[in-house]
Scaffold this active site. Structure first.
Site, PDB file in Angstrom:
ATOM      1  N   CYS A   7     -13.431 -32.422 -56.521  1.00  0.00           N
ATOM      2  CA  CYS A   7     -13.271 -31.884 -57.876  1.00  0.00           C
ATOM      3  C   CYS A   7     -11.858 -31.410 -58.203  1.00  0.00           C
ATOM      4  CB  CYS A   7     -14.291 -30.794 -58.154  1.00  0.00           C
ATOM      5  SG  CYS A   7     -14.194 -29.395 -57.034  1.00  0.00           S
ATOM      6  N   LYS A  49     -25.990 -25.066 -51.547  1.00  0.00           N
ATOM      7  CA  LYS A  49     -25.005 -24.674 -52.562  1.00  0.00           C
ATOM      8  C   LYS A  49     -25.638 -24.822 -53.939  1.00  0.00           C
ATOM      9  CE  LYS A  49     -20.458 -25.773 -54.420  1.00  0.00           C
ATOM     10  NZ  LYS A  49     -19.213 -26.534 -54.254  1.00  0.00           N
ATOM     11  N   LYS A  53     -24.403 -20.549 -50.341  1.00  0.00           N
ATOM     12  CA  LYS A  53     -23.377 -20.214 -51.329  1.00  0.00           C
ATOM     13  C   LYS A  53     -23.962 -20.266 -52.729  1.00  0.00           C
ATOM     14  CE  LYS A  53     -19.269 -22.226 -53.261  1.00  0.00           C
ATOM     15  NZ  LYS A  53     -18.425 -23.391 -53.324  1.00  0.00           N
TER      16      LYS A  53
END
Ligand code: PBG
Length: 325
Positions: A122, A195, A248
């Site tokens: 990203c 995540k 996360k």
């Protein structure tokens, strides 16, 4: 009358220390850094939404790490911000990329410092998504190829551990196979196994200049209300060869952390993400929370829920102020 006298063991600091169940040591903390590919060697840009955190040039990173190694820094996680972004994130895997140069610099200076790299696209793609775009969504198979190249380029440059954060299916298996074929059978994979598609990454996207230009990450990151799915994700990554697992964000997902801790025996990491940092700092800077106490309580809570180690932007602060040993 007889009743439970819990206060007996809380009377003095020595008694409380004697019966304390959870500790936070410097070995449990990893500091994330944002390194920028720029000709300006003095580049050091504060990240507005993360007071105290900066984007750094390679040279500034070197100075910064040197300072914190002296104070006891044990490990770091690197994020790169390239000079140019393109559709396929090609600067993510070139040998002269910013992370690759940063890894070589780190290993020359501090071979013993644990060096973890974030493996994702990203920060390198013009569209800001974590993979190759086909028909307006991230395509799994071509993304696995790029992720494997990124991971390999990091290990070639000296990374000790690679941490894929993209949430593609099969990425751990793909990266493991690539590393093994190239002879890196001993390089561990820390998988961002669990995540979530979290709003708490907002400040990070300013820091890493990685916000998606269209849509969101909900077709690859997990849906926040789900915990059984977290077990499936972790199970898949274990089967594919992950050496360590991560949950996360950390603070809003302590229940998930505990469940992963109970179900798996692999070392477990939690990422106290940018938004958790920013929230605490905003309240601290307003004088609404006691800084040291609030930071330590948030982090010890993450340890208590089951994290062996924590990625935290507070690592430097804790070392500097001798709040961990
Ligand atoms: C890259 C990545 C992100 C974070 C770590 N690796 C952002 C995202 O998925 O959008 C977030 C870290 C943080 O918020 O501190 N995919």
């Amino acid at each position: 009358m007889s009743f439970y006298r819990g206060r007996r063991l809380r009377q003095t600091a020595a008694l409380r220390a004697l019966v304390r169940e959870t500790a936070l040591h410097k070995e449990n903390l990893i500091m994330p850094y944002f390194v920028v590919d720029t000709p300006d060697t003095n580049f050091r840009k504060p990240i507005a939404s993360m007071p105290g955190q900066n984007q750094l040039s390679l040279q500034e990173l070197e100075k910064q790490i040197g300072r914190y190694v002296e104070l006891g820094l044990q490990g770091c996680l690197l994020f790169g911000i390239p000079a140019h972004k393109d559709e396929t994130g090609s600067e993510g895997y070139t040998d002269h990329g910013i992370i690759q140069r940063a890894c070589r610099m780190m290993k020359e200076n501090w071979p013993g410092l644990l060096l973890i790299t974030d493996v994702c696209m990203c920060e390198y793609t013009s569209h800001g998504h974590c993979g190759i775009i086909e028909s307006n969504d991230v395509a799994n198979a071509p993304t696995l190829e790029v992720l494997s190249r990124i991971a390999l380029s990091h290990v070639w440059a000296g990374a000790d551990v690679v941490a894929p954060s993209d949430m593609m299916d099969g990425r751990v298996a793909a990266i493991r196979e690539t590393l093994d074929i190239q002879g890196f059978t001993q390089t561990p994979i820390l998988s961002y196994a669990v995540k979530y598609a979290s709003s708490f990454y907002g400040p990070f996207r300013e820091a890493a200049e990685s916000a998606p230009k269209f849509g969101d990450r909900k077709t690859y990151q997990m849906d926040p209300p789900n915990w059984r799915e977290a077990l499936r994700e972790a199970e898949a990554d274990v089967a594919e060869g992950a050496d360590m697992l991560m949950v996360k964000p950390a603070g809003p997902y302590l229940d998930v952390l505990l469940r992963i801790r109970e179900a798996f025996d692999l070392p477990l990491c939690a990422y106290q993400v940018s938004g958790e940092y920013s929230m605490l700092m905003a309240a601290i800077d307003n004088g609404w929370l006691n800084k040291d106490a609030a930071i330590l309580e948030a982090l010890v809570g993450i340890r208590r829920a089951g994290a062996d180690f924590i990625l935290s932007y507070f690592t430097e602060y804790l070392l500097e102020n001798k709040l961990v040993r």
